[in-house]
Structure formats: structure tokens, C-alpha cells
Design a protein around this motif. Structure first.
Motif, short mmCIF file in Angstrom:
data_model
loop_
_atom_site.label_atom_id
_atom_site.label_comp_id
_atom_site.label_asym_id
_atom_site.label_seq_id
_atom_site.Cartn_x
_atom_site.Cartn_y
_atom_site.Cartn_z
N MET A 248 4.81 -77.66 -17.00
CA MET A 248 5.67 -76.50 -17.08
C MET A 248 5.14 -75.45 -16.11
O MET A 248 3.96 -75.18 -16.04
CB MET A 248 5.65 -75.99 -18.51
N THR A 249 6.06 -74.84 -15.39
CA THR A 249 5.65 -73.84 -14.40
C THR A 249 5.47 -72.50 -15.09
O THR A 249 6.18 -72.18 -16.04
CB THR A 249 6.70 -73.71 -13.29
N PRO A 250 4.53 -71.75 -14.61
CA PRO A 250 4.32 -70.43 -15.21
C PRO A 250 5.49 -69.51 -14.89
O PRO A 250 6.12 -69.63 -13.84
CB PRO A 250 3.03 -69.94 -14.56
N PRO A 251 5.81 -68.61 -15.78
CA PRO A 251 6.92 -67.68 -15.52
C PRO A 251 6.59 -66.78 -14.33
O PRO A 251 5.48 -66.31 -14.17
CB PRO A 251 7.04 -66.86 -16.79
N ASN A 252 7.57 -66.59 -13.51
CA ASN A 252 7.43 -65.67 -12.38
C ASN A 252 8.74 -64.90 -12.21
O ASN A 252 9.70 -65.10 -12.96
CB ASN A 252 7.02 -66.41 -11.11
N LYS A 253 8.76 -64.08 -11.23
CA LYS A 253 9.91 -63.21 -10.99
C LYS A 253 11.19 -64.04 -10.78
O LYS A 253 12.25 -63.72 -11.33
CB LYS A 253 9.63 -62.33 -9.78
N ASP A 254 11.14 -65.11 -9.99
CA ASP A 254 12.32 -65.91 -9.69
C ASP A 254 12.81 -66.70 -10.90
O ASP A 254 14.01 -66.84 -11.12
CB ASP A 254 12.04 -66.86 -8.53
N SER A 255 11.90 -67.23 -11.70
CA SER A 255 12.33 -68.03 -12.84
C SER A 255 12.86 -67.16 -13.98
O SER A 255 13.70 -67.60 -14.76
CB SER A 255 11.18 -68.90 -13.33
N LEU A 256 12.41 -65.93 -14.07
CA LEU A 256 12.89 -65.05 -15.14
C LEU A 256 14.16 -64.29 -14.77
O LEU A 256 15.05 -64.10 -15.60
CB LEU A 256 11.81 -64.04 -15.52
N PHE A 257 14.25 -63.84 -13.54
CA PHE A 257 15.37 -62.97 -13.14
C PHE A 257 16.32 -63.61 -12.15
O PHE A 257 17.19 -62.96 -11.63
CB PHE A 257 14.81 -61.67 -12.55
N GLY A 258 16.18 -64.86 -11.86
CA GLY A 258 17.06 -65.51 -10.92
C GLY A 258 16.50 -65.45 -9.52
O GLY A 258 15.52 -64.76 -9.23
N SER A 259 17.12 -66.21 -8.65
CA SER A 259 16.62 -66.27 -7.27
C SER A 259 17.15 -65.09 -6.46
O SER A 259 17.78 -64.18 -6.98
CB SER A 259 17.05 -67.59 -6.64
N LYS A 260 16.93 -65.18 -5.20
CA LYS A 260 17.33 -64.09 -4.29
C LYS A 260 18.84 -63.90 -4.33
O LYS A 260 19.59 -64.77 -4.73
CB LYS A 260 16.90 -64.43 -2.87
N ARG A 261 19.27 -62.76 -3.87
CA ARG A 261 20.69 -62.45 -3.82
C ARG A 261 21.40 -63.38 -2.85
O ARG A 261 20.84 -63.78 -1.84
CB ARG A 261 20.89 -61.00 -3.36
N GLN A 262 22.65 -63.67 -3.17
CA GLN A 262 23.46 -64.50 -2.29
C GLN A 262 23.96 -63.66 -1.12
O GLN A 262 24.17 -62.45 -1.25
CB GLN A 262 24.68 -65.05 -3.02
N ALA A 263 24.15 -64.34 -0.01
CA ALA A 263 24.75 -63.66 1.14
C ALA A 263 26.19 -63.34 0.80
O ALA A 263 26.85 -64.09 0.06
CB ALA A 263 24.68 -64.56 2.37
N PRO A 264 26.72 -62.24 1.30
CA PRO A 264 28.10 -61.86 0.98
C PRO A 264 29.12 -62.94 1.36
O PRO A 264 30.09 -63.15 0.63
CB PRO A 264 28.34 -60.60 1.80
N THR A 265 28.89 -63.64 2.46
CA THR A 265 29.84 -64.69 2.85
C THR A 265 29.80 -65.86 1.87
O THR A 265 30.83 -66.44 1.54
CB THR A 265 29.56 -65.19 4.27
N ASP A 266 28.61 -66.20 1.39
CA ASP A 266 28.49 -67.29 0.41
C ASP A 266 29.19 -66.91 -0.89
O ASP A 266 29.89 -67.72 -1.51
CB ASP A 266 27.02 -67.62 0.13
N LYS A 267 28.99 -65.68 -1.30
CA LYS A 267 29.62 -65.20 -2.53
C LYS A 267 31.15 -65.19 -2.37
O LYS A 267 31.87 -65.58 -3.29
CB LYS A 267 29.11 -63.79 -2.84
N ALA A 268 31.64 -64.76 -1.22
CA ALA A 268 33.08 -64.72 -0.95
C ALA A 268 33.65 -66.13 -0.92
O ALA A 268 34.75 -66.38 -1.45
CB ALA A 268 33.36 -64.01 0.36
N ASN A 269 32.94 -67.07 -0.33
CA ASN A 269 33.41 -68.45 -0.29
C ASN A 269 33.47 -69.06 -1.68
O ASN A 269 34.41 -69.80 -2.00
CB ASN A 269 32.50 -69.31 0.61
N GLN A 270 32.49 -68.75 -2.50
CA GLN A 270 32.47 -69.26 -3.86
C GLN A 270 33.64 -68.69 -4.66
O GLN A 270 34.33 -69.42 -5.38
CB GLN A 270 31.14 -68.91 -4.53
N LEU A 271 33.88 -67.42 -4.52
CA LEU A 271 35.00 -66.78 -5.21
C LEU A 271 36.33 -67.34 -4.71
O LEU A 271 37.24 -67.63 -5.50
CB LEU A 271 34.95 -65.26 -4.99
N ASP A 272 36.45 -67.51 -3.41
CA ASP A 272 37.67 -68.04 -2.82
C ASP A 272 37.98 -69.44 -3.34
O ASP A 272 39.12 -69.74 -3.71
CB ASP A 272 37.53 -68.06 -1.29
N SER A 273 36.96 -70.28 -3.42
CA SER A 273 37.20 -71.64 -3.91
C SER A 273 37.57 -71.63 -5.39
O SER A 273 38.43 -72.40 -5.83
CB SER A 273 35.99 -72.53 -3.67
#
Length: 83
Positions: free
Chosen positions: A1-26
Motif C-alpha cells: 500500500m502506498t503512503p498517502p500523499n497530496k496526489d492520492s488524497l486530493f486528486g492529480s494535477k488539474r486538467q488542461a482546458p482543452t482536455d476538459k472541453a473535449n471531455q465535456l464535448d464528448s
């Protein structure tokens, strides 16, 4: 088991706006496509039911034209007074 860290507790880095827009569009396209398919199925089913109903009914009898009556004259024009 991996120790808790910032990424595992609060999610990974923010998505790029274009990636987020593409996901919403689909997601929107999927929803619209499913609604369109449902609407088409319903329309086809209702059309079939209407055609079956029309086939079972006897053809409508031709309507006869009624004679037009002369319009009634109003008596207001005769009773107007001159000022």
C-alpha cells in the motif's frame, strides 16, 4: 500500500482546458445521440400505431357543403343620430 500523499488524497494535477472541453464535448454528444435515438424509436412506434388505426377505420364520408346564409343586418346604422 502506498503512503498517502497530496496526489492520492486530493486528486492529480488539474486538467488542461482543452482536455476538459473535449471531455465535456464528448459527453454532450453521447447524451444528444441517445436522446435522438429514443425520439426516433418513439416516433416510429407512434407512426406504426397511427397507420394501423387508420387502416382499421372506414374511410371518412365526404362532407357536403352547407348553403351559406345571408348575413343579418344590424339596426345600429339606422338609429344613429346626426350631431
Amino acid at each position: 500500500m502506498t503512503p498517502p500523499n497530496k496526489d492520492s488524497l486530493f486528486g492529480s494535477k488539474r486538467q488542461a482546458p482543452t482536455d476538459k472541453a473535449n471531455q465535456l464535448d464528448s459527453a454532450v454528444k453521447e447524451i444528444l445521440a441517445s436522446e435522438h435515438a429514443i425520439r426516433e424509436r418513439k416516433t416510429a412506434r407512434l407512426r406504426e400505431l397511427r397507420l394501423e388505426k387508420e387502416a382499421l377505420q372506414s374511410p371518412p364520408e365526404p362532407k357536403t357543403k352547407s348553403k351559406r346564409k345571408a348575413p343579418k343586418k344590424s339596426g345600429t346604422a339606422e338609429t344613429e343620430s346626426d350631431e
